[in-house]
Design an enzyme around this catalytic site. Sequence first.
Site, PDB file in Angstrom:
ATOM      1  N   GLU A 165      -9.536  -0.968  -1.495  1.00 25.49           N
ATOM      2  CA  GLU A 165      -9.276   0.709  -1.218  1.00 25.49           C
ATOM      3  C   GLU A 165      -9.346   1.564  -2.506  1.00 25.49           C
ATOM      4  O   GLU A 165      -9.870   2.637  -2.456  1.00 25.49           O
ATOM      5  CB  GLU A 165      -8.067   0.838  -0.581  1.00 25.49           C
ATOM      6  CG  GLU A 165      -7.781   0.249   0.800  1.00 25.49           C
ATOM      7  CD  GLU A 165      -6.860  -0.462   1.263  1.00 25.49           C
ATOM      8  OE1 GLU A 165      -5.693  -0.218   0.768  1.00 25.49           O
ATOM      9  OE2 GLU A 165      -6.724  -1.162   2.310  1.00 25.49           O
ATOM     10  N   SER A 211      -6.579  -9.530   6.923  1.00 27.62           N
ATOM     11  CA  SER A 211      -5.921  -9.637   8.304  1.00 27.62           C
ATOM     12  C   SER A 211      -5.132 -11.187   8.353  1.00 27.62           C
ATOM     13  O   SER A 211      -5.165 -11.748   9.386  1.00 27.62           O
ATOM     14  CB  SER A 211      -6.928  -9.614   9.482  1.00 27.62           C
ATOM     15  OG  SER A 211      -7.340  -8.240   9.386  1.00 27.62           O
ATOM     16  N   LYS A 223       0.819  -1.251  -0.052  1.00 30.00           N
ATOM     17  CA  LYS A 223      -0.106  -0.092  -0.034  1.00 30.00           C
ATOM     18  C   LYS A 223       0.981   1.372   0.028  1.00 30.00           C
ATOM     19  O   LYS A 223       1.701   1.100  -0.539  1.00 30.00           O
ATOM     20  CB  LYS A 223      -0.992   0.043   1.105  1.00 30.00           C
ATOM     21  CG  LYS A 223      -1.708  -1.336   1.159  1.00 30.00           C
ATOM     22  CD  LYS A 223      -2.881  -1.534   2.113  1.00 30.00           C
ATOM     23  CE  LYS A 223      -3.555  -2.676   2.094  1.00 30.00           C
ATOM     24  NZ  LYS A 223      -4.646  -2.967   2.778  1.00 30.00           N
ATOM     25  N   HIS A 250      -8.474  -3.484  -5.739  1.00 29.98           N
ATOM     26  CA  HIS A 250      -8.477  -3.619  -4.457  1.00 29.98           C
ATOM     27  C   HIS A 250      -9.398  -2.815  -3.793  1.00 29.98           C
ATOM     28  O   HIS A 250      -9.759  -1.942  -4.472  1.00 29.98           O
ATOM     29  CB  HIS A 250      -7.206  -2.919  -3.985  1.00 29.98           C
ATOM     30  CG  HIS A 250      -6.763  -3.360  -2.782  1.00 29.98           C
ATOM     31  ND1 HIS A 250      -7.378  -2.610  -1.563  1.00 29.98           N
ATOM     32  CD2 HIS A 250      -6.094  -4.403  -1.752  1.00 29.98           C
ATOM     33  CE1 HIS A 250      -6.970  -3.145  -0.258  1.00 29.98           C
ATOM     34  NE2 HIS A 250      -6.461  -4.161  -0.525  1.00 29.98           N
TER      35      HIS A 250
HETATM   36  P1  PGA Z   1      -4.711  -6.678   5.612  1.00 29.92           P
HETATM   37  O1  PGA Z   1      -4.779  -6.042   4.198  1.00 29.92           O
HETATM   38  O2  PGA Z   1      -3.743  -7.849   5.456  1.00 29.92           O
HETATM   39  O3  PGA Z   1      -3.958  -5.627   6.196  1.00 29.92           O
HETATM   40  O4  PGA Z   1      -5.992  -6.839   6.417  1.00 29.92           O
HETATM   41  C1  PGA Z   1      -5.136  -7.188   3.242  1.00 29.92           C
HETATM   42  C2  PGA Z   1      -5.360  -6.192   1.884  1.00 29.92           C
HETATM   43  O5  PGA Z   1      -5.765  -5.134   2.085  1.00 29.92           O
HETATM   44  O6  PGA Z   1      -5.026  -6.677   0.622  1.00 29.92           O
END
Ligand code: PGA
Length: 252
Positions: A99, A215, A11, A97
């Site tokens: 986001e 996560s 990210k 993604h």
């Molecule tokens: P995270 O993110 O492992 O921090 O939950 C996963 C992702 O956004 O691909």
Amino acid sequence: MRSKIVAGNWKMNNDCKQTKSLVKGIKKTIKKLSLENTRVLVAPTFVNLSAAAKRAIKSKIEVVAQNMHQASNGAFTGEISADMLKSIDIKTVIIGHSERRSIFGETDELLAKKVNTAIEKELEVIFCFGEQLEDRKSDNHFNVVKNQLEKGLFHLESIAWNHIVLAYEPVWAIGTGETASPEQAQEMHAFIRNLLEEKYNTSVADTTSILYGGSVKPSNAKEIFSKEDVDGGLIGGASLKAEDFVEIIKAI
Ligand code: PGA
């Protein structure tokens, strides 16, 4: 046989120095692992792709991009094209993604265009999708996922699926510390594989890697990855520390 994949999505984290040192840390430890049929991917920010790729030379680490624009070139200030990625030898790009969808307003229609451009340019796509918490609570998660796949990918010919990796990421599990249970992940992955079988054929269903994201950490990776239809993970937070990321790779 489909590949197992562990991909780190960094990210908007890590400056150039931190990027190099993280690649170096991962490279050093995975050297000792026998990673048969397993791919290790990391996705730094655009500005650090070249630096990361240089550090990843002579290792199993593949450096991939977090996003790209759908047009080939032109007046799109701040954007990056598929050709630009290819020109620095990037072969894989993450598209869709959550986001990008929620913060940057990328719609299914836009994502389908990005997928088309990437495929045309012979880039491999890691296509992300997943339901919101409300969808799961209202038992609508299968419909939402089906709809995202239909709109984003199901217009593709079966041959294009050689270039597609799926990443199921329930939005309520991303960056929240809350993971889907291994059973919930397996249930959705099996549903997705079944959709591929229905829409395309057994070969597409059997050879497409489906990653779980949300996560994943060293403490839960093994159990999630042990499920039949889970072919690896897309890792956010836990991919920012070499030791944790390597533990997750070992879990596969
Ligand atoms: P995270 O993110 O492992 O921090 O939950 C996963 C992702 O956004 O691909």
